[in-house]
Write a protein that holds these residues in place. Sequence first.
Motif, PDB file in Angstrom:
ATOM      1  N   ASN A  59       0.815  -1.224   0.000  1.00 15.14           N
ATOM      2  CA  ASN A  59       0.000   0.000   0.000  1.00 15.14           C
ATOM      3  C   ASN A  59       0.846   1.270   0.000  1.00 15.14           C
ATOM      4  N   ALA A  60       2.026   1.192  -0.583  1.00 19.28           N
ATOM      5  CA  ALA A  60       2.928   2.340  -0.601  1.00 19.28           C
ATOM      6  C   ALA A  60       2.611   3.234  -1.796  1.00 19.28           C
ATOM      7  N   PRO A  61       2.310   4.517  -1.582  1.00 16.26           N
ATOM      8  CA  PRO A  61       1.999   5.402  -2.705  1.00 16.26           C
ATOM      9  C   PRO A  61       3.202   5.720  -3.570  1.00 16.26           C
ATOM     10  N   PHE A  62       4.418   5.447  -3.068  1.00 19.78           N
ATOM     11  CA  PHE A  62       5.637   5.783  -3.798  1.00 19.78           C
ATOM     12  C   PHE A  62       6.160   4.617  -4.641  1.00 19.78           C
ATOM     13  N   ALA A  63       5.363   3.563  -4.797  1.00 17.44           N
ATOM     14  CA  ALA A  63       5.737   2.427  -5.639  1.00 17.44           C
ATOM     15  C   ALA A  63       4.498   1.934  -6.379  1.00 17.44           C
ATOM     16  N   PRO A  64       4.674   1.352  -7.572  1.00 15.10           N
ATOM     17  CA  PRO A  64       3.526   0.744  -8.248  1.00 15.10           C
ATOM     18  C   PRO A  64       2.917  -0.348  -7.369  1.00 15.10           C
ATOM     19  N   ALA A  65       1.608  -0.373  -7.283  1.00 15.20           N
ATOM     20  CA  ALA A  65       0.949  -1.357  -6.436  1.00 15.20           C
ATOM     21  C   ALA A  65       1.178  -2.773  -6.958  1.00 15.20           C
ATOM     22  N   LEU A  66       1.375  -3.701  -6.047  1.00 20.65           N
ATOM     23  CA  LEU A  66       1.498  -5.108  -6.402  1.00 20.65           C
ATOM     24  C   LEU A  66       0.096  -5.700  -6.514  1.00 20.65           C
ATOM     25  N   VAL A  67      -0.256  -6.172  -7.710  1.00 23.66           N
ATOM     26  CA  VAL A  67      -1.588  -6.718  -7.971  1.00 23.66           C
ATOM     27  C   VAL A  67      -1.616  -8.212  -7.683  1.00 23.66           C
ATOM     28  N   ALA A  68      -0.577  -8.909  -8.121  1.00 25.82           N
ATOM     29  CA  ALA A  68      -0.506 -10.362  -7.928  1.00 25.82           C
ATOM     30  C   ALA A  68       0.936 -10.806  -8.104  1.00 25.82           C
ATOM     31  N   LYS A  69       1.218 -12.005  -7.624  1.00 28.52           N
ATOM     32  CA  LYS A  69       2.533 -12.596  -7.875  1.00 28.52           C
ATOM     33  C   LYS A  69       2.346 -14.091  -8.083  1.00 28.52           C
ATOM     34  N   CYS A 154      16.096   2.662   1.403  1.00 27.67           N
ATOM     35  CA  CYS A 154      16.636   3.337   0.225  1.00 27.67           C
ATOM     36  C   CYS A 154      16.416   2.489  -1.024  1.00 27.67           C
ATOM     37  N   HIS A 155      16.078   3.160  -2.096  1.00 28.60           N
ATOM     38  CA  HIS A 155      16.147   2.563  -3.428  1.00 28.60           C
ATOM     39  C   HIS A 155      17.593   2.747  -3.866  1.00 28.60           C
ATOM     40  N   ASP A 156      18.339   1.656  -3.957  1.00 37.82           N
ATOM     41  CA  ASP A 156      19.785   1.775  -4.133  1.00 37.82           C
ATOM     42  C   ASP A 156      20.210   1.872  -5.601  1.00 37.82           C
ATOM     43  N   ASP A 157      19.244   2.074  -6.494  1.00 36.97           N
ATOM     44  CA  ASP A 157      19.601   2.324  -7.896  1.00 36.97           C
ATOM     45  C   ASP A 157      18.651   3.388  -8.458  1.00 36.97           C
ATOM     46  N   LEU A 164       8.927   7.401 -12.220  1.00 36.60           N
ATOM     47  CA  LEU A 164       7.859   7.767 -13.148  1.00 36.60           C
ATOM     48  C   LEU A 164       6.945   8.771 -12.465  1.00 36.60           C
ATOM     49  N   VAL A 165       6.609   9.839 -13.187  1.00 33.98           N
ATOM     50  CA  VAL A 165       5.734  10.881 -12.643  1.00 33.98           C
ATOM     51  C   VAL A 165       4.489  10.958 -13.504  1.00 33.98           C
ATOM     52  N   SER A 166       3.339  10.874 -12.853  1.00 27.26           N
ATOM     53  CA  SER A 166       2.056  10.938 -13.548  1.00 27.26           C
ATOM     54  C   SER A 166       1.075  11.736 -12.710  1.00 27.26           C
ATOM     55  N   GLY A 167       0.580  12.854 -13.270  1.00 32.56           N
ATOM     56  CA  GLY A 167      -0.404  13.662 -12.555  1.00 32.56           C
ATOM     57  C   GLY A 167       0.083  14.168 -11.221  1.00 32.56           C
ATOM     58  N   GLY A 168       1.362  14.483 -11.109  1.00 24.01           N
ATOM     59  CA  GLY A 168       1.921  14.985  -9.858  1.00 24.01           C
ATOM     60  C   GLY A 168       2.353  13.912  -8.882  1.00 24.01           C
ATOM     61  N   ARG A 169       2.029  12.657  -9.160  1.00 29.21           N
ATOM     62  CA  ARG A 169       2.446  11.547  -8.305  1.00 29.21           C
ATOM     63  C   ARG A 169       3.702  10.910  -8.893  1.00 29.21           C
ATOM     64  N   VAL A 171       6.344   7.667  -8.650  1.00 35.72           N
ATOM     65  CA  VAL A 171       6.578   6.320  -8.126  1.00 35.72           C
ATOM     66  C   VAL A 171       7.981   5.887  -8.514  1.00 35.72           C
ATOM     67  N   LEU A 172       8.593   5.122  -7.650  1.00 36.81           N
ATOM     68  CA  LEU A 172       9.919   4.564  -7.893  1.00 36.81           C
ATOM     69  C   LEU A 172       9.734   3.119  -8.347  1.00 36.81           C
ATOM     70  N   ILE A 173      10.508   2.708  -9.344  1.00 34.55           N
ATOM     71  CA  ILE A 173      10.345   1.372  -9.916  1.00 34.55           C
ATOM     72  C   ILE A 173      11.663   0.605  -9.860  1.00 34.55           C
ATOM     73  N   ASP A 174      11.574  -0.706 -10.090  1.00 38.12           N
ATOM     74  CA  ASP A 174      12.738  -1.609 -10.116  1.00 38.12           C
ATOM     75  C   ASP A 174      13.460  -1.620  -8.760  1.00 38.12           C
ATOM     76  N   TRP A 175      12.930  -2.425  -7.856  1.00 36.96           N
ATOM     77  CA  TRP A 175      13.335  -2.405  -6.454  1.00 36.96           C
ATOM     78  C   TRP A 175      14.305  -3.520  -6.079  1.00 36.96           C
ATOM     79  N   GLU A 176      14.922  -4.184  -7.050  1.00 36.34           N
ATOM     80  CA  GLU A 176      15.657  -5.407  -6.712  1.00 36.34           C
ATOM     81  C   GLU A 176      16.865  -5.211  -5.805  1.00 36.34           C
ATOM     82  N   VAL A 177      17.441  -4.003  -5.735  1.00 30.70           N
ATOM     83  CA  VAL A 177      18.604  -3.801  -4.861  1.00 30.70           C
ATOM     84  C   VAL A 177      18.287  -2.821  -3.732  1.00 30.70           C
ATOM     85  N   ALA A 178      17.002  -2.641  -3.413  1.00 30.23           N
ATOM     86  CA  ALA A 178      16.626  -1.746  -2.319  1.00 30.23           C
ATOM     87  C   ALA A 178      16.960  -2.374  -0.976  1.00 30.23           C
ATOM     88  N   GLY A 179      16.988  -1.533   0.057  1.00 27.94           N
ATOM     89  CA  GLY A 179      17.237  -2.043   1.397  1.00 27.94           C
ATOM     90  C   GLY A 179      17.496  -0.908   2.368  1.00 27.94           C
TER      91      GLY A 179
END
Length: 280
Positions: A59-69, A154-157, A164-169, A171-179
């Motif tokens: 439910n983080a507004p700063f990342a694309p929502a996860l719909v399914a995995k 931190c998003h480390d990359d 990505l910015v859309s309508g003033g919002r 989001v940060l993408i590609d989180w594989e090296v975050a921590g």
Amino acid sequence: MKKILSEMGLGEPLSITPFENEEGAGEYDVWKVEYADLRYVLKRAKGKEPEIYECYLKNAPFAPALVAKGTVDGQQYLLLEYVDGENLMCCSNDKLIAAIDALTEMQGMYWNCHGSTDALDSRRNRRNCLQNELLERVYDAYLRDCEQIPWTFCHDDLLPFNVLVSGGRAVLIDWEVAGILPYPASLARLIAHTSEEPDALFFMKETDIAAAVDRYYQRLIAPRGICFNEFQRSLDLHLFYEYCEWVYVGNKFGDQNSELFLKYSDLAMNMAKKLIPHLR
């Protein structure tokens, strides 16, 4: 792709289109999936991305929502919200401020979290290939600073194409090296490799960067009692770390005549000279 979508409980889409890699390396394992009235991003999970979503991005507004995995043939996939936005490769002030607001919201949520000391191992290893006494001395100061300042998520990359910015919002993408890392890591990565040159891969005006740094400080750092000079010193040390990336690569692989090595050697040396009088 249809197999993994079926695993996620979805029917056959109208189209599946691969995204292009922004660094010019062709397609990569991310696809735009379209249905009659819905669009998603399907991504082959890499690194720690599933765990990052589970631990930090619900439910983080700063990342694309996860719909399914789902998992097919031992490989994990993530179905994500599709954000029809623009990245920061050709940056404007409005887009950069939106990115800073997303970053400070995220880091404020996890301020003073404690990470594993292993998170600094790769950073310590970079020192071994600098091959310059001044760079090594300032790099040691960078490592000491990492141990002393607050850590947060931190998003480390966080290169400009990972926002990505859309309508003033934003989001940060590609989180594989975050921590969990020292707090300036994401901001430094976002601004370190930009330029005002018209043909720059990452175009960003110095005036916009200055405004963004000030906004980051006012929203996240000042309320936590850190004076601006201390913040600026830590940010400069993290910018120095970013510049040392290509010095490390050039020395390690014997490519000291490359354009990137020469450019970043100068940037690292200039930052080192700026920082030397202020080292503890």
